[in-house]
Design a protein around this motif. Structure first.
Motif, short mmCIF file in Angstrom:
data_model
loop_
_atom_site.label_atom_id
_atom_site.label_comp_id
_atom_site.label_asym_id
_atom_site.label_seq_id
_atom_site.Cartn_x
_atom_site.Cartn_y
_atom_site.Cartn_z
N PRO A 125 29.13 12.51 -48.71
CA PRO A 125 27.95 12.98 -49.47
C PRO A 125 28.26 13.26 -50.93
O PRO A 125 27.43 12.99 -51.81
N ARG A 156 35.88 5.13 -42.54
CA ARG A 156 34.88 6.18 -42.63
C ARG A 156 34.75 6.83 -41.26
O ARG A 156 34.53 6.14 -40.26
N GLY A 182 31.67 11.47 -41.68
CA GLY A 182 31.20 11.78 -43.02
C GLY A 182 32.29 11.85 -44.07
O GLY A 182 32.07 12.42 -45.15
N GLN A 183 33.44 11.28 -43.76
CA GLN A 183 34.54 11.27 -44.72
C GLN A 183 35.16 9.88 -44.82
O GLN A 183 35.08 9.09 -43.87
#
Length: 327
Positions: free
Chosen positions: A260, A319, A322-323
């Motif tokens: 994000p 990935r 979310g990282q």
């Protein structure tokens, strides 16, 4: 008293500006091949350095790629000793077996030798004789290769080389001025045959492309190309600072980067973050291409469950949760 030739004066002024504000009391070392550019720089440094309270030394690098190279390096060293340089050193390097093409391998060997000499003599700085014309060639080559802003920024007037400031005082001085200075000062420069060897891209640009541009657009094109490099370099420095801060903000405790945080960045900043992070992971800067960075960027902006991105050196990025995570 005879007036000082404008070319000699311009080079001395450029050297004086470069030496102003240097830290420490060590010598400045001039890298001198014996060509017109580096001889003119060396002669100016021999004049200016004592007048600003700075000792000056000289290093000439023998790449061993041509017959008689050792003799030429020795001749440059003898001239330097007579001109008052101390220390003076002729360094032989081995180019064969190094990665990259012949130009890149020779450049890497040369800079390694210069950095080692700077550390041996606790030098305050290294000086190289890249001119405005060299800068214009660099910009054109970067354009031809599809380089981004970092390539179009050309050669910086100052950068770090293994902890030693590397200075390029002559980036606003033309090659015609260095040749004129050598004539005025009675210096006999060596003409490197590699500079006119059409097997080298830079030699073709020098012999064919730049003269054609000057004929078509006028002599100001050289200054304009060099000015473009300065302008792009200033913008690139700002983007690099923004990317450094963004990389810090995106870091996760386990070494990954938060998607994000990356997704909210402008593309120019995000790709710089990913490039810097890939280098931290161990990817070779020379082998890390826009395709690798684009694949990393797709993990952030075009996520479809794709597999790992493989980076130069055997490193992987995936990935997960979310990282972006290494391994």
């Amino acid at each position: 008293m005879a007036a000082l030739a404008p070319a000699v004066a311009a080079i001395r002024v450029a050297v004086r500006r470069a030496l102003t504000g240097l830290a420490g009391d060590g010598p400045v070392l001039v890298a001198c091949s014996g060509g017109a550019d580096s001889l003119a720089l060396a002669a100016a440094t021999a004049f200016v350095a004592p007048r600003v309270g700075r000792p000056a030394g000289l290093v000439t690098v023998d790449h061993g790629l041509q017959d008689g190279s050792a003799e030429r390096a020795a001749a440059v060293a003898r001239w330097a000793e007579g001109a008052g340089f101390a220390p003076v050193e002729a360094v032989r390097v081995r180019v064969e077996g190094r990665p990259g093409g012949p130009e890149g391998a020779a450049r890497d060997a040369r800079y390694q030798a210069l950095a080692a000499a700077a550390h041996r003599y606790a030098a305050a700085a290294l000086l190289t004789a890249h001119t405005r014309d060299d800068q214009a060639e660099t910009v054109l080559l970067a354009l031809a290769r599809g380089a981004g802003p970092r390539g179009l920024a050309g050669m910086p007037a100052r950068r770090d080389l293994a902890g030693v400031p590397l200075l390029r005082p002559l980036l606003d001085v033309g090659r015609d001025q260095t040749r004129t200075a050598c004539v005025v000062l009675g210096l006999a420069p060596w003409e490197d045959p590699h500079n006119v060897d059409p097997s080298y891209a830079r030699a073709r640009v020098r012999a064919d492309v730049l003269p054609a541009l000057v004929r078509a657009l006028g002599p100001g094109v050289l200054d304009n190309l060099a000015r473009t490099a300065r302008l792009v370099a200033a913008d690139t420095a700002v983007l690099d600072d923004l990317a450094a801060a963004a990389l810090t903000d995106a870091r996760m405790p386990d070494g990954g980067l938060a998607v994000p945080a990356l997704a909210g960045l402008a593309p120019a900043v995000r790709t710089r973050v990913l490039h810097a992070w890939a280098r931290e992971l161990g990817a070779s800067p020379a082998a890390l291409s826009h395709r690798h960075v684009g694949a990393l960027d797709a993990l952030v902006t075009d996520w479809r469950g794709q597999g790992a991105v493989h980076l130069p050196g055997g490193f992987r990025v995936t990935r997960r949760d979310g990282q972006l995570v290494p391994g």
